[in-house]
Scaffold this motif. Structure first.
Motif, PDB file in Angstrom:
ATOM      1  N   PHE A 131       0.867  -1.177   0.000  1.00  0.00           N
ATOM      2  CA  PHE A 131       0.000   0.000   0.000  1.00  0.00           C
ATOM      3  C   PHE A 131       0.903   1.225   0.000  1.00  0.00           C
ATOM      4  CE2 PHE A 131      -2.288  -3.239   2.489  1.00  0.00           C
ATOM      5  CZ  PHE A 131      -3.535  -3.272   1.872  1.00  0.00           C
ATOM      6  N   ASP A 132       0.779   2.082  -1.007  1.00  0.00           N
ATOM      7  CA  ASP A 132       1.527   3.338  -1.059  1.00  0.00           C
ATOM      8  C   ASP A 132       0.542   4.501  -1.051  1.00  0.00           C
ATOM      9  OD1 ASP A 132       4.299   2.421  -1.311  1.00  0.00           O
ATOM     10  OD2 ASP A 132       3.653   1.629  -3.251  1.00  0.00           O
ATOM     11  N   TRP A 133       0.477   5.209   0.058  1.00  0.00           N
ATOM     12  CA  TRP A 133      -0.381   6.387   0.202  1.00  0.00           C
ATOM     13  C   TRP A 133       0.432   7.599  -0.234  1.00  0.00           C
ATOM     14  CZ3 TRP A 133      -5.087   6.291   3.453  1.00  0.00           C
ATOM     15  CH2 TRP A 133      -5.421   5.008   3.884  1.00  0.00           C
ATOM     16  N   ILE A 134      -0.086   8.376  -1.170  1.00  0.00           N
ATOM     17  CA  ILE A 134       0.648   9.529  -1.688  1.00  0.00           C
ATOM     18  C   ILE A 134      -0.231  10.772  -1.610  1.00  0.00           C
ATOM     19  CG2 ILE A 134       1.882  10.503  -3.657  1.00  0.00           C
ATOM     20  CD1 ILE A 134       2.252   7.567  -4.628  1.00  0.00           C
ATOM     21  N   LEU A 135       0.202  11.740  -0.787  1.00  0.00           N
ATOM     22  CA  LEU A 135      -0.497  13.023  -0.690  1.00  0.00           C
ATOM     23  C   LEU A 135      -0.007  13.934  -1.806  1.00  0.00           C
ATOM     24  CD1 LEU A 135      -0.308  13.706   3.144  1.00  0.00           C
ATOM     25  CD2 LEU A 135      -2.170  12.677   1.843  1.00  0.00           C
ATOM     26  N   GLU A 136      -0.935  14.763  -2.328  1.00  0.00           N
ATOM     27  CA  GLU A 136      -0.573  15.645  -3.435  1.00  0.00           C
ATOM     28  C   GLU A 136      -1.401  16.924  -3.347  1.00  0.00           C
ATOM     29  OE1 GLU A 136      -0.130  15.344  -8.281  1.00  0.00           O
ATOM     30  OE2 GLU A 136      -1.363  13.884  -7.244  1.00  0.00           O
ATOM     31  N   PRO A 137      -0.784  18.089  -3.581  1.00  0.00           N
ATOM     32  CA  PRO A 137      -1.569  19.321  -3.619  1.00  0.00           C
ATOM     33  C   PRO A 137      -2.628  19.249  -4.722  1.00  0.00           C
ATOM     34  CG  PRO A 137       0.778  19.809  -3.590  1.00  0.00           C
ATOM     35  CD  PRO A 137       0.640  18.328  -3.821  1.00  0.00           C
ATOM     36  N   ALA A 138      -3.779  19.856  -4.440  1.00  0.00           N
ATOM     37  CA  ALA A 138      -4.868  19.862  -5.419  1.00  0.00           C
ATOM     38  C   ALA A 138      -5.595  21.199  -5.360  1.00  0.00           C
ATOM     39  CB  ALA A 138      -5.845  18.727  -5.121  1.00  0.00           C
ATOM     40  N   SER A 139      -5.880  21.752  -6.531  1.00  0.00           N
ATOM     41  CA  SER A 139      -6.690  22.974  -6.623  1.00  0.00           C
ATOM     42  C   SER A 139      -8.096  22.556  -7.008  1.00  0.00           C
ATOM     43  CB  SER A 139      -6.117  23.921  -7.677  1.00  0.00           C
ATOM     44  OG  SER A 139      -4.839  24.367  -7.273  1.00  0.00           O
ATOM     45  N   ILE A 140      -9.040  22.842  -6.117  1.00  0.00           N
ATOM     46  CA  ILE A 140     -10.427  22.435  -6.329  1.00  0.00           C
ATOM     47  C   ILE A 140     -11.185  23.616  -6.929  1.00  0.00           C
ATOM     48  CG2 ILE A 140     -12.462  21.388  -5.265  1.00  0.00           C
ATOM     49  CD1 ILE A 140      -9.867  19.797  -4.767  1.00  0.00           C
ATOM     50  N   THR A 141     -11.706  23.430  -8.146  1.00  0.00           N
ATOM     51  CA  THR A 141     -12.501  24.481  -8.784  1.00  0.00           C
ATOM     52  C   THR A 141     -13.908  23.928  -8.991  1.00  0.00           C
ATOM     53  OG1 THR A 141     -11.791  23.710 -10.950  1.00  0.00           O
ATOM     54  CG2 THR A 141     -10.552  25.516  -9.991  1.00  0.00           C
ATOM     55  N   PRO A 142     -14.952  24.654  -9.052  1.00  0.00           N
ATOM     56  CA  PRO A 142     -14.992  26.125  -9.026  1.00  0.00           C
ATOM     57  C   PRO A 142     -14.958  26.727  -7.625  1.00  0.00           C
ATOM     58  CG  PRO A 142     -17.195  25.278  -9.344  1.00  0.00           C
ATOM     59  CD  PRO A 142     -16.273  24.077  -9.275  1.00  0.00           C
ATOM     60  N   GLN A 143     -14.773  25.919  -6.577  1.00  0.00           N
ATOM     61  CA  GLN A 143     -14.758  26.439  -5.210  1.00  0.00           C
ATOM     62  C   GLN A 143     -13.534  27.310  -4.920  1.00  0.00           C
ATOM     63  OE1 GLN A 143     -15.194  23.283  -6.139  1.00  0.00           O
ATOM     64  NE2 GLN A 143     -16.785  22.274  -4.948  1.00  0.00           N
ATOM     65  N   ASP A 144     -12.512  27.251  -5.784  1.00  0.00           N
ATOM     66  CA  ASP A 144     -11.293  28.043  -5.633  1.00  0.00           C
ATOM     67  C   ASP A 144     -10.616  27.764  -4.291  1.00  0.00           C
ATOM     68  OD1 ASP A 144      -9.353  29.762  -6.590  1.00  0.00           O
ATOM     69  OD2 ASP A 144     -10.306  31.526  -5.705  1.00  0.00           O
ATOM     70  N   ILE A 145     -10.395  26.478  -4.008  1.00  0.00           N
ATOM     71  CA  ILE A 145      -9.757  26.058  -2.759  1.00  0.00           C
ATOM     72  C   ILE A 145      -8.500  25.275  -3.099  1.00  0.00           C
ATOM     73  CG2 ILE A 145      -9.997  24.542  -0.752  1.00  0.00           C
ATOM     74  CD1 ILE A 145     -12.956  25.214  -0.731  1.00  0.00           C
ATOM     75  N   ASP A 146      -7.410  25.626  -2.460  1.00  0.00           N
ATOM     76  CA  ASP A 146      -6.183  24.848  -2.577  1.00  0.00           C
ATOM     77  C   ASP A 146      -6.114  23.895  -1.399  1.00  0.00           C
ATOM     78  OD1 ASP A 146      -5.270  26.015  -4.938  1.00  0.00           O
ATOM     79  OD2 ASP A 146      -4.335  27.680  -3.848  1.00  0.00           O
ATOM     80  N   GLY A 147      -5.946  22.612  -1.704  1.00  0.00           N
ATOM     81  CA  GLY A 147      -5.925  21.608  -0.656  1.00  0.00           C
ATOM     82  C   GLY A 147      -5.061  20.431  -1.044  1.00  0.00           C
ATOM     83  N   PHE A 148      -5.469  19.248  -0.580  1.00  0.00           N
ATOM     84  CA  PHE A 148      -4.696  18.041  -0.827  1.00  0.00           C
ATOM     85  C   PHE A 148      -5.623  16.875  -1.138  1.00  0.00           C
ATOM     86  CE2 PHE A 148      -2.039  20.753   1.640  1.00  0.00           C
ATOM     87  CZ  PHE A 148      -0.772  20.573   1.106  1.00  0.00           C
ATOM     88  N   SER A 149      -5.132  15.983  -1.977  1.00  0.00           N
ATOM     89  CA  SER A 149      -5.814  14.716  -2.231  1.00  0.00           C
ATOM     90  C   SER A 149      -4.859  13.597  -1.820  1.00  0.00           C
ATOM     91  CB  SER A 149      -6.197  14.574  -3.708  1.00  0.00           C
ATOM     92  OG  SER A 149      -5.035  14.450  -4.504  1.00  0.00           O
ATOM     93  N   CYS A 150      -5.368  12.380  -1.808  1.00  0.00           N
ATOM     94  CA  CYS A 150      -4.545  11.232  -1.435  1.00  0.00           C
ATOM     95  C   CYS A 150      -4.818  10.092  -2.407  1.00  0.00           C
ATOM     96  CB  CYS A 150      -4.871  10.788  -0.012  1.00  0.00           C
ATOM     97  SG  CYS A 150      -3.862   9.411   0.565  1.00  0.00           S
ATOM     98  N   SER A 151      -3.768   9.578  -3.000  1.00  0.00           N
ATOM     99  CA  SER A 151      -3.866   8.374  -3.822  1.00  0.00           C
ATOM    100  C   SER A 151      -3.354   7.199  -3.002  1.00  0.00           C
ATOM    101  CB  SER A 151      -3.008   8.490  -5.086  1.00  0.00           C
ATOM    102  OG  SER A 151      -3.511   9.484  -5.934  1.00  0.00           O
ATOM    103  N   VAL A 152      -4.023   6.064  -3.134  1.00  0.00           N
ATOM    104  CA  VAL A 152      -3.532   4.834  -2.521  1.00  0.00           C
ATOM    105  C   VAL A 152      -3.247   3.878  -3.675  1.00  0.00           C
ATOM    106  CG1 VAL A 152      -3.940   2.944  -0.921  1.00  0.00           C
ATOM    107  CG2 VAL A 152      -4.898   5.217  -0.445  1.00  0.00           C
ATOM    108  N   ILE A 153      -1.966   3.607  -3.896  1.00  0.00           N
ATOM    109  CA  ILE A 153      -1.558   2.668  -4.939  1.00  0.00           C
ATOM    110  C   ILE A 153      -1.419   1.305  -4.275  1.00  0.00           C
ATOM    111  CG2 ILE A 153       0.238   2.073  -6.611  1.00  0.00           C
ATOM    112  CD1 ILE A 153       0.876   5.133  -6.673  1.00  0.00           C
TER     113      ILE A 153
END
Length: 193
Positions: A131-153
């Motif tokens: 299990f490889d959990w990878i956090l990554e910055p994400a820009s959520i539009t149209p809410q105009d929010i900068d945050g993070f997502s997580c992928s699990v490979i």
């Protein structure tokens, strides 16, 4: 020593959500169909080709998008790998915290990862899976929010048969679903989807 491996890392590349699909197939024959908001009535899980042949991943994605879930899904894929060493299954799913406040701080993903690690140890999980959990910055539009997502490979170890690899894959998806179903953030901030 555990038969599985579980790690967390950060990729600072970043992405925009939603993202468009591409009509050109990849080298592996797969295709990026783009982000589908499964919390709306516009799309259905049945519209996601990657899930048609993978009931375990389909169940996990359904759970992430339930109304009481604290998450929403962003993307997913899976497939069989045949090589000289044997057979394995490989895939991923990406998700984000469904809160305009919590998504902005990567710290909120660590307890999800850590408690998953604790659950694997205490439950005696023994499938041979990485299990490889990878956090990554994400820009959520149209809410105009900068945050993070997580992928699990998720990668199963090599097995003698495709059936053994499939069992390990199903067990991995099942334990992830069992863990992630307990997170609800609906009362913190506003939902994004």
């Amino acid at each position: 020593m555990a038969d599985y491996r579980n790690s967390l890392s950060i990729n600072f590349q970043g992405k925009g959500i939603p993202y468009p699909g591409t009509p050109i197939p990849r080298e592996d024959g797969g295709q990026n169909f783009g982000f589908m908001n499964l919390r709306s009535n516009e799309f259905s899980i049945d519209d996601i080709p990657e899930l048609a042949a993978d009931p375990a991943l389909r169940s996990l994605i359904l759970m992430l998008n339930r109304p009481d879930s604290g998450f929403f899904s962003i993307g997913c894929a899976s497939g069989e790998v045949a090589a000289e060493q044997g057979f394995r299954r490989s895939g991923y799913f990406e998700f984000a915290i469904n809160s305009d406040e919590l998504i902005q701080d990567a710290q909120h993903y660590f307890p999800v990862f850590f408690q998953f690690s604790q659950m694997l140890m205490s439950s005696g999980f023994s499938s041979q899976v990485q299990f490889d959990w990878i956090l990554e910055p994400a820009s959520i539009t149209p809410q105009d929010i900068d945050g993070f997502s997580c992928s699990v490979i998720v990668n199963t170890f090599f097995t003698a048969t495709p059936e053994q690899a499939l069992v390990a894959w199903q067990e991995a998806c099942g334990v992830l679903e069992k863990h992630l179903v307990h997170y609800c953030t609906a009362s913190i901030g506003q939902p994004l989807y």
